[in-house]
Write an enzyme that holds these catalytic residues in place. Structure first.
Site, PDB file in Angstrom:
ATOM      1  CD  GLU A 259      -6.010  15.932  -1.897  1.00  0.00           C
ATOM      2  OE1 GLU A 259      -5.585  14.801  -2.159  1.00  0.00           O
ATOM      3  OE2 GLU A 259      -5.503  16.959  -2.386  1.00  0.00           O
TER       4      GLU A 259
ATOM      5  CD1 TRP B  16      -6.224  15.001  -5.937  1.00  0.00           C
ATOM      6  CD2 TRP B  16      -5.357  13.693  -7.539  1.00  0.00           C
ATOM      7  NE1 TRP B  16      -5.281  15.726  -6.620  1.00  0.00           N
ATOM      8  CE2 TRP B  16      -4.734  14.945  -7.609  1.00  0.00           C
ATOM      9  CE3 TRP B  16      -4.982  12.710  -8.459  1.00  0.00           C
ATOM     10  CZ2 TRP B  16      -3.750  15.252  -8.541  1.00  0.00           C
ATOM     11  CZ3 TRP B  16      -3.997  12.999  -9.400  1.00  0.00           C
ATOM     12  CH2 TRP B  16      -3.397  14.247  -9.430  1.00  0.00           C
TER      13      TRP B  16
ATOM     14  CD1 TRP C 256      11.111  -1.266 -13.316  1.00  0.00           C
ATOM     15  CD2 TRP C 256      11.583   0.385 -11.894  1.00  0.00           C
ATOM     16  NE1 TRP C 256      10.264  -0.214 -13.610  1.00  0.00           N
ATOM     17  CE2 TRP C 256      10.529   0.816 -12.746  1.00  0.00           C
ATOM     18  CE3 TRP C 256      12.045   1.270 -10.919  1.00  0.00           C
ATOM     19  CZ2 TRP C 256       9.946   2.080 -12.655  1.00  0.00           C
ATOM     20  CZ3 TRP C 256      11.449   2.519 -10.827  1.00  0.00           C
ATOM     21  CH2 TRP C 256      10.422   2.928 -11.691  1.00  0.00           C
TER      22      TRP C 256
ATOM     23  CG  ASN D 119      -1.525  12.130   0.447  1.00  0.00           C
ATOM     24  OD1 ASN D 119      -1.518  11.159  -0.295  1.00  0.00           O
ATOM     25  ND2 ASN D 119      -1.329  13.365   0.001  1.00  0.00           N
TER      26      ASN D 119
ATOM     27  CD1 TRP E  25       6.843   1.464 -10.992  1.00  0.00           C
ATOM     28  CD2 TRP E  25       4.832   0.953 -10.207  1.00  0.00           C
ATOM     29  NE1 TRP E  25       6.086   1.036 -12.063  1.00  0.00           N
ATOM     30  CE2 TRP E  25       4.847   0.716 -11.609  1.00  0.00           C
ATOM     31  CE3 TRP E  25       3.656   0.703  -9.508  1.00  0.00           C
ATOM     32  CZ2 TRP E  25       3.732   0.231 -12.308  1.00  0.00           C
ATOM     33  CZ3 TRP E  25       2.549   0.216 -10.195  1.00  0.00           C
ATOM     34  CH2 TRP E  25       2.603  -0.016 -11.575  1.00  0.00           C
TER      35      TRP E  25
ATOM     36  CD1 TRP F  27       1.862   2.550  -4.164  1.00  0.00           C
ATOM     37  CD2 TRP F  27       4.068   2.827  -4.484  1.00  0.00           C
ATOM     38  NE1 TRP F  27       2.494   2.328  -2.967  1.00  0.00           N
ATOM     39  CE2 TRP F  27       3.841   2.484  -3.129  1.00  0.00           C
ATOM     40  CE3 TRP F  27       5.367   3.047  -4.902  1.00  0.00           C
ATOM     41  CZ2 TRP F  27       4.891   2.364  -2.199  1.00  0.00           C
ATOM     42  CZ3 TRP F  27       6.413   2.928  -3.984  1.00  0.00           C
ATOM     43  CH2 TRP F  27       6.169   2.596  -2.656  1.00  0.00           C
TER      44      TRP F  27
HETATM   45  C1  LIG Z   1       1.831   5.888  -2.833  1.00  0.00           C
HETATM   46  C2  LIG Z   1       0.399   6.180  -2.419  1.00  0.00           C
HETATM   47  C3  LIG Z   1      -0.453   5.123  -2.120  1.00  0.00           C
HETATM   48  C4  LIG Z   1      -1.777   5.385  -1.730  1.00  0.00           C
HETATM   49  N1  LIG Z   1      -2.612   4.315  -1.451  1.00  0.00           N
HETATM   50  C5  LIG Z   1      -3.890   4.551  -1.109  1.00  0.00           C
HETATM   51  C6  LIG Z   1      -4.763   3.480  -0.834  1.00  0.00           C
HETATM   52  O1  LIG Z   1      -4.422   2.301  -0.922  1.00  0.00           O
HETATM   53  N2  LIG Z   1      -6.033   3.777  -0.449  1.00  0.00           N
HETATM   54  C7  LIG Z   1      -6.474   5.070  -0.343  1.00  0.00           C
HETATM   55  O2  LIG Z   1      -7.631   5.284   0.006  1.00  0.00           O
HETATM   56  N3  LIG Z   1      -5.676   6.091  -0.630  1.00  0.00           N
HETATM   57  C8  LIG Z   1      -4.393   5.881  -0.995  1.00  0.00           C
HETATM   58  N4  LIG Z   1      -3.577   6.941  -1.246  1.00  0.00           N
HETATM   59  C9  LIG Z   1      -4.113   8.303  -1.227  1.00  0.00           C
HETATM   60  C10 LIG Z   1      -4.035   9.039   0.131  1.00  0.00           C
HETATM   61  O3  LIG Z   1      -2.752   8.933   0.657  1.00  0.00           O
HETATM   62  C11 LIG Z   1      -5.046   8.510   1.157  1.00  0.00           C
HETATM   63  O4  LIG Z   1      -6.317   8.454   0.581  1.00  0.00           O
HETATM   64  C12 LIG Z   1      -5.125   9.425   2.375  1.00  0.00           C
HETATM   65  O5  LIG Z   1      -3.862   9.522   2.987  1.00  0.00           O
HETATM   66  C13 LIG Z   1      -6.134   8.859   3.364  1.00  0.00           C
HETATM   67  O6  LIG Z   1      -6.188   9.648   4.516  1.00  0.00           O
HETATM   68  P1  LIG Z   1      -7.467  10.519   4.853  1.00  0.00           P
HETATM   69  O7  LIG Z   1      -8.679   9.671   4.768  1.00  0.00           O
HETATM   70  O8  LIG Z   1      -7.208  11.205   6.133  1.00  0.00           O
HETATM   71  O9  LIG Z   1      -7.480  11.533   3.654  1.00  0.00           O
HETATM   72  P2  LIG Z   1      -8.035  13.027   3.497  1.00  0.00           P
HETATM   73  O10 LIG Z   1      -6.874  13.895   3.252  1.00  0.00           O
HETATM   74  O11 LIG Z   1      -8.964  13.396   4.563  1.00  0.00           O
HETATM   75  O12 LIG Z   1      -8.826  12.906   2.110  1.00  0.00           O
HETATM   76  C14 LIG Z   1     -10.195  12.466   2.071  1.00  0.00           C
HETATM   77  C15 LIG Z   1     -10.334  11.299   1.134  1.00  0.00           C
HETATM   78  O13 LIG Z   1      -9.970  11.684  -0.192  1.00  0.00           O
HETATM   79  C16 LIG Z   1      -9.348  10.600  -0.871  1.00  0.00           C
HETATM   80  N5  LIG Z   1      -7.977  10.973  -1.189  1.00  0.00           N
HETATM   81  C17 LIG Z   1      -7.189  11.857  -0.544  1.00  0.00           C
HETATM   82  N6  LIG Z   1      -6.004  11.967  -1.173  1.00  0.00           N
HETATM   83  C18 LIG Z   1      -6.046  11.128  -2.216  1.00  0.00           C
HETATM   84  C19 LIG Z   1      -5.123  10.774  -3.244  1.00  0.00           C
HETATM   85  N7  LIG Z   1      -3.908  11.346  -3.333  1.00  0.00           N
HETATM   86  N8  LIG Z   1      -5.479   9.845  -4.140  1.00  0.00           N
HETATM   87  C20 LIG Z   1      -6.693   9.258  -4.090  1.00  0.00           C
HETATM   88  N9  LIG Z   1      -7.616   9.549  -3.144  1.00  0.00           N
HETATM   89  C21 LIG Z   1      -7.296  10.472  -2.231  1.00  0.00           C
HETATM   90  C22 LIG Z   1      -9.366   9.433   0.100  1.00  0.00           C
HETATM   91  O14 LIG Z   1     -10.526   8.665  -0.163  1.00  0.00           O
HETATM   92  C23 LIG Z   1      -9.444  10.125   1.453  1.00  0.00           C
HETATM   93  O15 LIG Z   1     -10.006   9.313   2.469  1.00  0.00           O
HETATM   94  C24 LIG Z   1      -2.236   6.712  -1.650  1.00  0.00           C
HETATM   95  C25 LIG Z   1      -1.368   7.760  -1.941  1.00  0.00           C
HETATM   96  C26 LIG Z   1      -0.056   7.500  -2.319  1.00  0.00           C
HETATM   97  C27 LIG Z   1       0.855   8.641  -2.628  1.00  0.00           C
END
Ligand SMILES: Cc1cc2nc3c(=O)[nH]c(=O)nc-3n(C[C@H](O)[C@H](O)[C@H](O)COP(=O)(O)OP(=O)(O)OC[C@H]3O[C@@H](n4cnc5c(N)ncnc54)[C@H](O)[C@@H]3O)c2cc1C
Length: 490
Positions: A303, A306, A335, A370, A388, A411
């Site tokens: 993650e 990502w 859209w 997420n 979107w 997105w």
């Molecule tokens: C539509 C959409 C919009 C999003 N917008 C953002 C946003 O504005 N800012 C943001 O930080 N993340 C965003 N994410 C990614 C992800 O949802 C969040 O990073 C995550 O939910 C944060 O929670 P956590 O710190 O507990 O993540 P954990 O699951 O603990 O993951 C650890 C870290 O990994 C990174 N990470 C995890 N999943 C993703 C992912 N899919 N994409 C990119 N990085 C990821 C983040 O930095 C996160 O803090 C988005 C995802 C989607 C589907």
């Protein structure tokens, strides 16, 4: 390899790197300067223009307050300057550097296009005056541009990007940097002024304000923003707490009712914690393995990658910073721009419980799980066929962890317009997602009290319930329409 600098007076320009540990610009500046100060330049008009919301900005300011106190222990004064827009930064910073008799400015790189343009202009204008400018790659594990296919091309798909990144990273250890050295105080006390008038009403000051135009940031001074404690200490604590349950991450991370993800995103995005610190923690618990070992740990590292992937993409594909889809042909999607339907989605009044509970989580806590981000984004962009970019904007305005790269990437992935996007024919079914990831409706009940008494089967797709809206679109027909539209794109 950088040449070794030796300067009299240095200035660290802080932006989205609000921490003392493992901060490349801060650490290196402290090593090569005799005296060191830091500056933070607030540009609320540009922030607003970038849709940065009140909670995100308040959290940033709260992190800044905490950092100022920490920097004092290293004899590094932190200045604050308020101007309006990014375009004013080069001149303002030049003025600051000249007034403070600075020889070198140090900062960590930022990657959205306006930030890159601002930083190039800063370098140009300061170099004209003989002031050294050093930018460091600090926000990602590897510098954008350094992870390439065999043909030297940027990756457009996550899995091979991840493979190459791991190969490159595994060549050397991920070692966070120490705190900056304690700067010596000259005899007779500090040479740094408490404040300076900068002309045009602007003032360089060591007092961080409790107010900013366009924003209401009062709670920044308390250090707790919508329930989130700001700053580096809170970030470290959260990392530690998460490290004790990281091995369960893969099994539990998709269930929004559990507190099973790290919730480090606000800290990573404000820079209160670094990506290296997070990765280092995970690797040290997994015998240094990026893959294999504990499934939970490997999954969490993935993650983090990502986030890395989306940040690298911004640099290789500037159009992502310009409101354009990665897949150009998806500009042809007709859209829907229905403000009323969009407002109902954003208020959590769609009549689809998992979507509404998720939007309530966002509106109440400024954060969303997420799995739910994917469900609500899919519902808006596929079932409702609303652009979107409207959803992306709403997220940015309301998330405490709003990050341009990850938000845009998330997105576009969900809307099937992005690189490595979900195939267009795979549309999330919000009802089956709800049954699968919130089976007994615990999460829905937490946010929608009107549905609390329904049984575990009904709660996902309820019969008419007083006080709860009827579903606002035909979910099945919406899915079919989206698939047909995407299939017809040339
Ligand atoms: C539509 C959409 C919009 C999003 N917008 C953002 C946003 O504005 N800012 C943001 O930080 N993340 C965003 N994410 C990614 C992800 O949802 C969040 O990073 C995550 O939910 C944060 O929670 P956590 O710190 O507990 O993540 P954990 O699951 O603990 O993951 C650890 C870290 O990994 C990174 N990470 C995890 N999943 C993703 C992912 N899919 N994409 C990119 N990085 C990821 C983040 O930095 C996160 O803090 C988005 C995802 C989607 C589907």
């Amino acid at each position: 390899m950088r040449r070794k600098l030796s300067l009299e007076r240095g200035l660290v320009w802080l932006r989205s790197d609000l921490r003392m540990h493992d901060n490349s610009a801060l650490y290196h500046a402290s090593q090569c300067c005799q005296q060191l100060a830091a500056v933070f330049i607030a540009c609320p008009a540009s922030w607003k223009n970038h849709d940065e919301g009140n909670t995100l900005v308040t959290f940033r300011m709260a992190c800044l307050h905490e950092l100022q106190t920490r920097l004092q222990t290293r004899n590094i004064p932190l200045y604050f300057l308020h101007i309006s827009t990014f375009s004013q930064v080069p001149k303002a910073l030049q003025h600051v550097a000249l007034r403070l008799k600075i020889d070198g400015v140090f900062a960590n790189a930022e990657y959205p296009i306006n930030e890159q343009r601002r930083d190039t202009a800063v370098r140009d204008i300061l170099c004209e005056r003989g002031i050294q400018v050093e930018y460091y790659s600090d926000r990602t594990l590897l510098s954008p541009g350094s992870v390439r296919t065999g043909n030297g091309e940027p990756y457009k798909v996550f899995t091979p990007f991840k493979r190459t990144l791991i190969q490159l990273c595994a060549e050397s250890a991920v070692n966070p940097l120490p705190v900056p050295r304690k700067m010596p105080v000259p005899e007779g006390g500090s040479h740094w002024p408490k404040w300076l008038e900068m002309g045009g009403g602007a003032r360089l000051t060591q007092k961080i304000p409790g107010q900013l135009p366009n924003y209401s940031i009062d709670s920044a001074v308390t250090g707790v923003v919508r329930g989130w404690r700001a700053g580096e200490k809170a970030a470290q604590k959260r990392l530690k707490v998460f490290s004790e349950r990281i091995t369960k991450y893969q099994a539990e991370r998709d269930f929004p009712a559990f507190d099973s993800t790290s919730r480090l995103s606000p800290y990573l995005n404000s820079g209160a914690i670094s990506i290296r610190q997070c990765t280092h923690m995970a690797l040290s618990l997994n015998d240094g393995c990026w893959q294999g070992g504990s499934e939970g740990i490997a999954c969490w590292i993935s993650e983090l990658i990502w986030r890395e992937f989306y940040t690298h993409l911004l640099v290789d594909f500037p159009r992502l910073s310009m409101g354009q889809p990665f897949k150009v042909e998806t500009e042809g999607v007709p859209w829907v721009y229905n403000q009323d339907l969009f407002n109902r989605w954003s208020r959590g009044e769609t009549g689809v419980p998992i979507v509404d509970a998720a939007m309530c989580q966002l509106n109440e806590s400024a954060w969303m799980h997420n799995r739910l981000r994917m469900i609500v984004a899919s519902f808006l962009s596929k079932n409702m066929l609303i652009d979107w970019r409207w959803g992306e904007r709403y997220f940015m305005q309301h998330l405490i962890d709003g990050d341009f790269a990850s938000n845009n990437g998330g997105w576009q992935w969900t809307a099937s317009t992005g690189t490595d996007a979900a195939p267009y024919f795979r549309v999330f079914n919000p009802y089956s997602q709800s049954q699968r990831f919130d089976p007994d409706g615990t999460f829905i009940r937490r946010y929608i009290p009107e549905l609390a008494l329904l049984n575990d089967r009904e709660i996902h797709n309820p019969p008419p319930v007083p006080g709860y809206p009827q579903v606002i679109c035909d979910v099945g027909a919406g899915r079919k329409r989206a698939i047909a539209v995407f299939a017809g794109l040339k």
